[in-house]
Design a protein around this motif. Structure first.
Motif, PDB file in Angstrom:
ATOM      1  N   GLN A  74       0.825  -1.209   0.000  1.00 33.20           N
ATOM      2  CA  GLN A  74       0.000   0.000   0.000  1.00 33.20           C
ATOM      3  C   GLN A  74       0.856   1.255   0.000  1.00 33.20           C
ATOM      4  O   GLN A  74       0.429   2.311  -0.481  1.00 33.20           O
ATOM      5  N   SER A  75       2.067   1.150   0.552  1.00 35.71           N
ATOM      6  CA  SER A  75       2.977   2.298   0.584  1.00 35.71           C
ATOM      7  C   SER A  75       3.367   2.752  -0.811  1.00 35.71           C
ATOM      8  O   SER A  75       3.770   3.899  -1.014  1.00 35.71           O
ATOM      9  N   LEU A  76       3.277   1.850  -1.768  1.00 29.26           N
ATOM     10  CA  LEU A  76       3.706   2.154  -3.137  1.00 29.26           C
ATOM     11  C   LEU A  76       2.603   2.776  -3.975  1.00 29.26           C
ATOM     12  O   LEU A  76       2.837   3.135  -5.126  1.00 29.26           O
ATOM     13  N   SER A  90       7.900  -5.134   4.199  1.00 26.62           N
ATOM     14  CA  SER A  90       7.531  -6.307   3.413  1.00 26.62           C
ATOM     15  C   SER A  90       7.652  -6.046   1.913  1.00 26.62           C
ATOM     16  O   SER A  90       7.232  -6.863   1.108  1.00 26.62           O
ATOM     17  N   VAL A  91       8.229  -4.907   1.554  1.00 27.56           N
ATOM     18  CA  VAL A  91       8.455  -4.556   0.150  1.00 27.56           C
ATOM     19  C   VAL A  91       9.856  -5.005  -0.249  1.00 27.56           C
ATOM     20  O   VAL A  91      10.834  -4.746   0.468  1.00 27.56           O
ATOM     21  N   ALA A 140      10.905  -1.437  -4.098  1.00 21.72           N
ATOM     22  CA  ALA A 140      11.236  -0.181  -3.428  1.00 21.72           C
ATOM     23  C   ALA A 140      12.062   0.720  -4.341  1.00 21.72           C
ATOM     24  O   ALA A 140      11.828   1.930  -4.438  1.00 21.72           O
ATOM     25  N   GLY A 141      13.021   0.115  -5.030  1.00 18.54           N
ATOM     26  CA  GLY A 141      13.858   0.892  -5.924  1.00 18.54           C
ATOM     27  C   GLY A 141      13.084   1.525  -7.059  1.00 18.54           C
ATOM     28  O   GLY A 141      13.424   2.610  -7.538  1.00 18.54           O
ATOM     29  N   GLN A 163      17.214   2.220   0.130  1.00 13.19           N
ATOM     30  CA  GLN A 163      17.343   1.140   1.101  1.00 13.19           C
ATOM     31  C   GLN A 163      16.243   1.295   2.149  1.00 13.19           C
ATOM     32  O   GLN A 163      15.830   2.407   2.457  1.00 13.19           O
ATOM     33  N   SER A 164      15.767   0.172   2.677  1.00 14.20           N
ATOM     34  CA  SER A 164      14.749   0.211   3.720  1.00 14.20           C
ATOM     35  C   SER A 164      15.196  -0.627   4.906  1.00 14.20           C
ATOM     36  O   SER A 164      15.873  -1.651   4.749  1.00 14.20           O
ATOM     37  N   TYR A 165      14.828  -0.191   6.100  1.00 18.64           N
ATOM     38  CA  TYR A 165      15.252  -0.824   7.342  1.00 18.64           C
ATOM     39  C   TYR A 165      14.025  -1.011   8.243  1.00 18.64           C
ATOM     40  O   TYR A 165      13.197  -0.110   8.362  1.00 18.64           O
TER      41      TYR A 165
END
Length: 368
Positions: free
Chosen positions: A287-289, A316-317, A322-323, A329-331
């Protein structure tokens, strides 16, 4: 190095401002020489009023209104330059329900907030959508503003989404104030991606309740169409349990909540000054995308050739997905803390600890 810190809220654990301050506190432990630009964000959901008050100033008002389950709640709204900024979640938010019951919950309090802004002499009301505990299609809001929703005998129907199946006639009120619906989603009212089937389960609806809510909203869409307002397929009509549909039926303009906040908080000016951008939210998922705040920050960073990092409660992406929206980068806080339970035990501390470690990897002051 100038670092932009621009997170959304972290679910029910941290407001956007608290999240920004936690990230900043952790970053400064590792890279005290960096200059941090804090721009907490909201896309229309929880935190909308707090974020805009911090960015714009203005006067915050409080009102006692009807909560989602009929009990009085205190809601805050912002007045600035002739415009009211209303956070629907403050009147009908899921966090206000001690029991999740999307079949009976109401948006009546949202209408009361709009009425309060009108009575205060404001000419425009921007209603932020998101985080609701309701699925009544905005019928409660319409009633609070002077409208009527009746059954085939001319009697008023009940307050919840399931009661909409009995609706026969709606008399839409003259609102007397320009309306804008600022939505964090573009879902339609009905169908697979609609208010009931997509968001109903998050609000406590089991499969049978989801179908009852879908039936009610289907009837509601037809009643609104008969009244001259066909919003069935309008983008954003399914936001906040169909509150978007009710606003559109009252003539509201639909706008992207993230784009609006991006403009009002001068996010692009901050991006122009930054050499690294950090954003985040409770769950970085699919949903973030879909046009949410993370994509706005990441896209702005990509346009300027700077990296964008995501610090989220859970991730969870995949890196490729994400790129594609500009996230370098995601943490995950939960992963860094060792478990979800550990992260939830001290949300601000766990987020700060993650930020401190990430600063060690990314701050130029630390050799990057």
């Amino acid at each position: 190095m100038r670092v932009l810190v621009a997170p959304d809220c972290f679910g029910g654990t941290l407001t956007a401002l608290e999240a920004a301050e936690a990230i900043a506190a952790g970053w400064r432990r590792t890279a005290p020489a960096d200059e941090l630009l804090l721009r907490p964000l909201a896309d229309g959901g929880p935190g909308f009023v707090e974020v805009l008050h911090g960015a714009l100033g203005g006067e915050v008002h409080e009102a006692r209104v009807t909560g989602p389950l009929g009990h009085p709640v205190t809601a805050r709204w912002l007045a600035h330059d002739g415009t009211a900024y209303i956070e629907s979640a403050q009147a009908c938010g899921l966090h206000l329900t001690d029991r999740r019951d999307p079949e009976t919950s109401t948006t009546y309090g949202v209408g009361e907030l709009i009425a309060a802004a009108r009575e205060a002499g404001l000419t425009k009301a921007v209603v932020g959508l998101g985080g609701s505990g309701t699925t009544d299609g905005g019928a409660g809001m319409i009633r609070a503003l002077g409208g009527h929703v009746t059954d085939d005998t001319g009697n008023p129907i009940g307050s919840g989404g399931t009661d909409l199946a009995r609706a026969e006639v709606v008399e839409l009120p003259a609102v007397g104030i320009t309306l804008v619906a600022a939505s964090d989603v573009e879902n339609p009212l009905l169908g697979r991606h609609g208010a009931a089937r997509t968001f109903g389960p998050q609000k406590g609806a089991d499969p049978a309740a989801v179908e009852r809510l879908e039936a009610g909203l289907t009837t509601w869409a037809e009643v609104l169409r008969t009244a001259g307002q066909d919003v069935r397929d309008s983008p954003g009509a399914g936001a906040a349990g169909g509150l978007g549909a009710g606003l559109l039926a009252l003539g509201a303009e639909f706008t992207s909540g993230s784009a609006l906040v991006r403009t009002l908080t001068r996010l692009d000016e901050a991006l122009d000054q930054a050499r690294l951008a950090i954003t985040g939210e409770g769950s970085f998922d699919w949903q973030s995308l879909r046009g949410k705040l993370i994509t706005a920050v990441a896209a702005g960073a990509a346009d300027r050739g700077i990296a964008c990092l995501v610090l989220a409660g859970q991730v969870s992406v995949g890196r490729r997905e994400a790129g594609a929206v500009g996230v370098e980068q995601s943490y995950a806080v939960a992963e860094h803390a060792g478990s979800v339970a550990a992260a939830m035990a001290d949300p601000a501390g766990a987020l700060a600890a993650l930020a401190a470690d990430v600063a060690g990897q990314w701050s130029r002051a630390n050799g990057r």
